[in-house]
Design a protein around this motif. Structure first.
Motif, short mmCIF file in Angstrom:
data_model
loop_
_atom_site.label_atom_id
_atom_site.label_comp_id
_atom_site.label_asym_id
_atom_site.label_seq_id
_atom_site.Cartn_x
_atom_site.Cartn_y
_atom_site.Cartn_z
N PHE A 1 58.58 57.15 95.63
CA PHE A 1 57.86 56.59 94.49
C PHE A 1 58.25 55.12 94.31
N ILE A 2 57.52 54.22 94.97
CA ILE A 2 57.89 52.80 94.98
C ILE A 2 56.65 51.92 94.79
N ASP A 3 56.89 50.62 94.64
CA ASP A 3 55.84 49.60 94.65
C ASP A 3 54.74 49.86 93.61
N ASN A 4 55.15 50.10 92.37
CA ASN A 4 54.22 50.43 91.29
C ASN A 4 53.37 49.22 90.89
N ARG A 5 52.13 49.52 90.46
CA ARG A 5 51.26 48.53 89.81
C ARG A 5 50.93 49.05 88.41
N VAL A 6 51.14 48.22 87.40
CA VAL A 6 51.00 48.64 86.01
C VAL A 6 49.90 47.83 85.34
N THR A 7 49.05 48.51 84.56
CA THR A 7 47.98 47.85 83.82
C THR A 7 47.94 48.39 82.41
N LYS A 8 47.95 47.50 81.42
CA LYS A 8 47.83 47.92 80.03
C LYS A 8 46.35 47.96 79.65
N ILE A 9 45.88 49.12 79.21
CA ILE A 9 44.53 49.29 78.70
C ILE A 9 44.67 49.86 77.29
N PRO B 1 43.78 58.90 101.20
CA PRO B 1 44.68 58.26 102.15
C PRO B 1 43.87 57.45 103.16
N LYS B 2 44.41 56.48 103.81
CA LYS B 2 45.63 55.78 103.44
C LYS B 2 45.27 54.70 102.44
N ASN B 3 46.03 54.60 101.38
CA ASN B 3 45.72 53.60 100.37
C ASN B 3 47.00 53.20 99.66
N ARG B 4 47.39 51.96 99.84
CA ARG B 4 48.58 51.42 99.18
C ARG B 4 48.16 50.24 98.30
N GLY B 5 48.78 50.14 97.16
CA GLY B 5 48.59 48.96 96.33
C GLY B 5 47.40 49.02 95.41
N ALA B 6 46.83 50.19 95.15
CA ALA B 6 45.70 50.29 94.23
C ALA B 6 46.10 49.75 92.86
N SER B 7 45.19 48.97 92.24
CA SER B 7 45.52 48.23 91.03
C SER B 7 44.34 48.25 90.06
N LEU B 8 44.58 48.64 88.82
CA LEU B 8 43.54 48.75 87.81
C LEU B 8 43.26 47.41 87.13
N ASP C 1 46.40 50.70 74.16
CA ASP C 1 47.83 50.80 73.83
C ASP C 1 48.63 51.58 74.86
N THR C 2 48.04 51.79 76.04
CA THR C 2 48.69 52.60 77.07
C THR C 2 48.88 51.81 78.35
N TYR C 3 50.04 51.98 78.97
CA TYR C 3 50.32 51.38 80.27
C TYR C 3 50.06 52.42 81.35
N TYR C 4 49.11 52.10 82.23
CA TYR C 4 48.78 52.98 83.34
C TYR C 4 49.48 52.49 84.60
N ILE C 5 50.11 53.40 85.30
CA ILE C 5 50.94 53.08 86.46
C ILE C 5 50.36 53.76 87.69
N ILE C 6 50.01 52.97 88.70
CA ILE C 6 49.62 53.55 89.99
C ILE C 6 50.81 53.40 90.95
N THR C 7 51.28 54.53 91.43
CA THR C 7 52.43 54.54 92.33
C THR C 7 51.98 55.01 93.71
N PRO C 8 52.14 54.19 94.75
CA PRO C 8 51.88 54.69 96.10
C PRO C 8 52.95 55.71 96.48
N VAL C 9 52.54 56.91 96.85
CA VAL C 9 53.49 57.95 97.24
C VAL C 9 53.16 58.43 98.64
N MET C 10 54.18 58.80 99.38
CA MET C 10 53.99 59.35 100.71
C MET C 10 53.77 60.85 100.62
N VAL C 11 53.06 61.40 101.61
CA VAL C 11 52.77 62.83 101.66
C VAL C 11 53.50 63.40 102.88
N HIS C 12 54.42 64.30 102.64
CA HIS C 12 55.24 64.84 103.73
C HIS C 12 54.38 65.48 104.80
N GLY C 13 54.64 65.08 106.06
CA GLY C 13 53.94 65.65 107.20
C GLY C 13 52.63 64.97 107.54
#
Length: 317
Positions: free
Chosen positions: A96-104, A144-151, A106-118
């Motif tokens: 769970f690394i390299d998060n992108r955070v967007t405030k919409i 997949p594959k998608n890294r860095g998605a940002s709202l 009163d809420t902060y939405y976090i997109i976290t790129p995660v790996m899928v085992h196997g």
């Protein structure tokens, strides 16, 4: 000004977080910065020496660093982002690394790129928080594959919008795309935005961060990857998107804004790397604060004129 390489100035206190100050931690890198109430908060990527390799949820984790002055940070010891579920497929998700955070609103939405085992296929997991104390996982919102998605921080023409970075790895380029959604969960209307390799510093891959609204357009800080014969280099640049039709690029920096030049940006766990997940825009001060990871060893700060970066995009500097 003939190029944009002098707009950002490194803070003399760099690196702000140094791996040597955290016993037990093997890597520390790629923060997302938020100005929340009277605190500067960084969502920091961390890998411990004792982290599980392969299948497991603790290869890489997200922890929170807090500061009252934006320079002196206290790094938390607990992991903030998790799937919070043992129901399939969530037990497969880890790193769970390299998060992108967007405030919409009163809420902060976090997109976290995660790996899928196997599967060796990162996907974007959406979660949310209002206080950076509690975290709630929502759903996986990319293929997949998608890294860095940002709202984007607001609806445009009645829809939510998201910049995507599909591809990358296995010798393939990573480019920037855009998609829209009625509810933040179901996404479609995919369109290409900007391809890698429009300049040498993004010859291999290019990736987005959450856009910042300016009068001229949506300013997006991007990273670029260049792989010459001597190894891989990561750079920072910017693009400007149309406010009403955000798939249209109306400007971009042809030069990079920041490249690996200092010793702490050249040598570490991942040499020659400066990597942003986002930035803090202070419109009143005309300032952009770019907190960035360096070589998976350090976290640093560079600042510069927000309007100068926008102007560099418009003029193609």
């Amino acid at each position: 000004m003939k190029d944009a390489t002098k707009i950002l100035k490194r803070h003399p206190k760099n690196p702000l977080l140094h791996i040597k100050d955290y016993p037990g931690i093997a890597q520390i890198y790629n923060p997302f910065p938020i100005q929340h109430n009277d605190e500067t908060i960084l969502l920091v990527s961390v890998v411990e020496h004792a982290a599980t390799r392969g299948f497991g949820r603790d290869v890489g984790q997200t922890r929170i660093a807090r500061s009252k002055d934006g320079l002196n940070f206290e790094l938390g010891t607990t992991n903030f982002v998790d799937t919070q579920s043992d129901v399939y497929p969530y037990p497969l998700y880890h790193h769970f690394i390299d998060n992108r955070v967007t405030k919409i609103d009163d809420t902060y939405y976090i997109i976290t790129p995660v790996m899928v085992h196997g599967y060796d296929s990162p996907v974007g997991m959406l979660g949310k928080t209002k206080d950076f104390v509690t975290y709630e996982r929502m759903d996986v919102i990319t293929q997949p594959k998608n890294r860095g998605a940002s709202l984007f921080p607001e609806k445009i023409n009645g829809k939510y919008w998201k910049l995507d970075r599909p591809g990358g790895g296995d010798g393939s380029n990573g480019d920037i795309w855009i998609s829209s959604s009625p509810d933040l969960i179901h996404w479609g209307s995919f369109k290409p935005v900007l391809a890698a390799n429009y300049r040498f510093w993004n010859g291999r891959k290019i990736g987005p961060t959450p856009p910042i609204r300016t009068k001229e357009g949506w300013l997006d800080i991007i990273h670029g990857v260049y792989t010459p014969a001597g190894g891989t280099y990561y750079y920072v640049g910017a693009m400007l998107l149309d406010l009403d039709e955000p798939w249209k690029v109306i400007g971009k920096t042809n030069s990079y804004l920041l490249g690996p030049e200092e010793d702490y940006e050249r040598h570490g766990n991942c040499d020659n790397t400066v990597f942003p997940c986002g930035a803090i825009a202070d419109h009143a001060k005309d300032e952009l604060k770019l907190y960035y990871g360096a070589c998976d060893n350090y976290i640093c700060l560079a600042t510069g004129s927000l309007s100068a970066i926008v102007d560099a995009c418009v003029k193609g500097l």
